[in-house]
Motif scaffolding. Structure first.
Motif, short mmCIF file in Angstrom:
data_model
loop_
_atom_site.label_atom_id
_atom_site.label_comp_id
_atom_site.label_asym_id
_atom_site.label_seq_id
_atom_site.Cartn_x
_atom_site.Cartn_y
_atom_site.Cartn_z
N SER A 119 0.81 -1.22 0.00
CA SER A 119 0.00 0.00 0.00
C SER A 119 0.84 1.27 0.00
CB SER A 119 -0.93 0.01 1.21
OG SER A 119 -0.20 0.20 2.41
N ILE A 120 2.08 1.19 0.45
CA ILE A 120 2.90 2.41 0.56
C ILE A 120 3.63 2.76 -0.73
CG2 ILE A 120 3.29 1.95 3.00
CD1 ILE A 120 6.19 1.33 2.29
N GLN A 121 3.62 1.83 -1.68
CA GLN A 121 4.50 2.01 -2.84
C GLN A 121 4.06 3.12 -3.78
OE1 GLN A 121 5.07 -1.93 -4.51
NE2 GLN A 121 6.19 -2.64 -2.72
N SER A 122 2.85 3.65 -3.58
CA SER A 122 2.39 4.76 -4.43
C SER A 122 2.69 6.13 -3.82
CB SER A 122 0.88 4.63 -4.66
OG SER A 122 0.19 4.71 -3.42
N ILE A 123 3.23 6.16 -2.59
CA ILE A 123 3.46 7.44 -1.92
C ILE A 123 4.56 8.24 -2.62
CG2 ILE A 123 4.25 8.53 0.23
CD1 ILE A 123 2.96 6.24 1.76
N ILE A 124 5.64 7.57 -2.99
CA ILE A 124 6.76 8.23 -3.67
C ILE A 124 6.82 7.73 -5.11
CG2 ILE A 124 9.26 8.59 -3.67
CD1 ILE A 124 9.21 8.21 -0.65
N ASP A 309 6.83 15.42 4.74
CA ASP A 309 5.76 14.65 5.36
C ASP A 309 5.50 13.35 4.60
OD1 ASP A 309 4.88 16.41 3.35
OD2 ASP A 309 2.81 16.33 4.04
N GLN A 310 5.68 13.36 3.28
CA GLN A 310 5.54 12.12 2.51
C GLN A 310 6.65 11.13 2.88
OE1 GLN A 310 5.48 14.16 -1.40
NE2 GLN A 310 3.64 12.99 -1.85
N ILE A 311 7.87 11.63 3.06
CA ILE A 311 8.98 10.77 3.47
C ILE A 311 8.69 10.17 4.85
CG2 ILE A 311 11.43 10.66 4.06
CD1 ILE A 311 11.91 12.92 2.06
#
Length: 386
Positions: A119-124, A309-311
């Motif tokens: 689920s986190i792979q779309s953040i960056i 904040d994304q990091i």
């Protein structure tokens, strides 16, 4: 479809995993291999999103395999599968592993960890930036705190209370211990959000190994911008304490107040990443914002392609930090998410940031909370008396 790689030298374990996860076949392409060498050969031909590896394998251990994968394929989420008695092996693999799970693994826990990883792979979005940030295993600490911790641990008179107090005062040390102690490997019945409690749970011997032998902690080098580092540290402590006080004032539970305290402390983890790896961009961003009174988040995205904040959210989720803490961090600079009729924990952290800016810069930003309808005037007035 996402690709998941499972590595274990015991065929029966692999067959058990295959049966246990058979209902996910329509969502995941799952591949099972019985050695680290076979896994590395396969990775040269096929890209995988997540790897789940046993730790104790003949030939190539899981720790060595995950270290290899971290070097060559850093974006892959690395999950260690190990027995409860393998604490030594877990500590050996701590720098190469994102998440830990104990054998025998149940389907719900394992599926949940894999889903969280995916689920986190779309953040960056930027692949190279994602590779780089995924490869970070820990961040440097405030030099004074780190040096004092090393001195205490090296002495014969080290006490767990002294060590816990120091670790709880440092952002990088706190998040690393919370990552370890909240991993599925420990099988705790509840989440731990207090760094001091995490320290006590792991014990003095494990902490000594992490710091003195494995060297999982390090300090910022002397040439780092100490003023910027101290500002991040001071603001994080201040925001966390304000958020905790507001939570208790508003009748939230002690656990929720503690979650807000650690969320405030960890919210600017991304700034530590920028300070360590993109110091020029961080300095330029601060100067630009001072001159233009502009959007610092937008400037960060323009400078390196991602905001702090994304990091922060990416790393906290990748490292398995409790979800409620991560949700608070995700919205600590955004008011669009909040309904003024309901005071949620993320809402409190956002307000704590505004109040902290008032204290640090001598501004009146908090007036905007009532003007925007985010906080009633009487409620804000009571907070200002905390």
């Amino acid at each position: 479809m996402k690709n998941i790689l499972f590595v274990d030298d015991e065929v029966n374990v692999l067959n058990g995993l295959r049966r246990m996860l058979r209902n996910r076949k329509t969502e995941w392409n799952m591949v099972f291999v019985d050695s680290g060498n076979k896994a590395l050969e396969l990775l040269e031909e096929t890209a995988f999103d997540v790897v789940v590896s046993d730790m104790r394998m003949p030939g190539m251990s899981g720790a060595r395999l995950l270290a290899n994968i971290r070097g060559k394929y850093p974006r892959m989420t690395r999950i260690a599968l190990s027995g409860y008695s393998d604490t030594e092996m877990i500590l050996e693999s701590i720098k190469a592993t994102h998440l830990f799970i104990a054998k025998p693994a149940d389907a719900t826990t394992l599926s949940s960890l894999i889903e969280r990883s995916l689920s986190i792979q779309s953040i960056i979005q930027d692949p190279e930036l994602c590779d780089f940030i995924s490869g970070i295993s820990s961040l440097p600490s405030v030099p004074v705190i780190y040096e004092k911790l090393v001195r205490i641990l090296a002495s014969k008179d080290a006490s767990i209370d002294q060590v816990a107090q120091l670790i709880a005062s440092d952002i990088s040390m706190s998040v690393k211990l919370l990552q370890i102690v909240n991993s599925a490997y420990f099988g705790l019945a509840r989440e731990i959000v207090s760094p001091a409690e995490a320290t006590a749970h792991l014990g003095l011997d494990v902490i000594k190994s992490l710091v003195l032998s494995i060297k999982v902690f390090e300090k910022f080098e002397e040439e780092i911008d100490t003023r910027c580092l101290n500002n991040i540290w001071h603001r994080s402590q201040l925001v966390g304490n304000i958020a905790k006080k507001i939570a208790r004032k508003e009748g939230f539970s002690q656990k929720e107040a503690d979650q807000l305290l650690i969320a405030g402390m960890l919210q600017d983890l991304g700034e530590l990443v920028m300070l360590q790896y993109f110091p020029d961009s961080l300095a330029e961003n601060a100067q630009w914002n001072d001159i233009n009174d502009g959007d610092a988040i937008l400037q960060e995205k323009q400078a390196i392609g991602v905001s702090h904040d994304q990091i922060s959210v990416y790393l906290l989720r990748l490292w398995g930090i409790p979800q409620q803490v991560v949700e608070c961090v995700a919205y600590h600079h955004s008011s669009a998410h909040f309904d003024s009729n309901e005071l949620s924990m993320p809402h409190i952290l956002f307000c704590a940031n505004v109040l902290a800016e008032d204290i640090i810069n001598g501004t009146n930003l908090s007036e905007g909370l009532t003007e925007q309808g985010l906080v009633a005037e009487e409620r804000l007035a009571s907070w200002l008396l905390l």
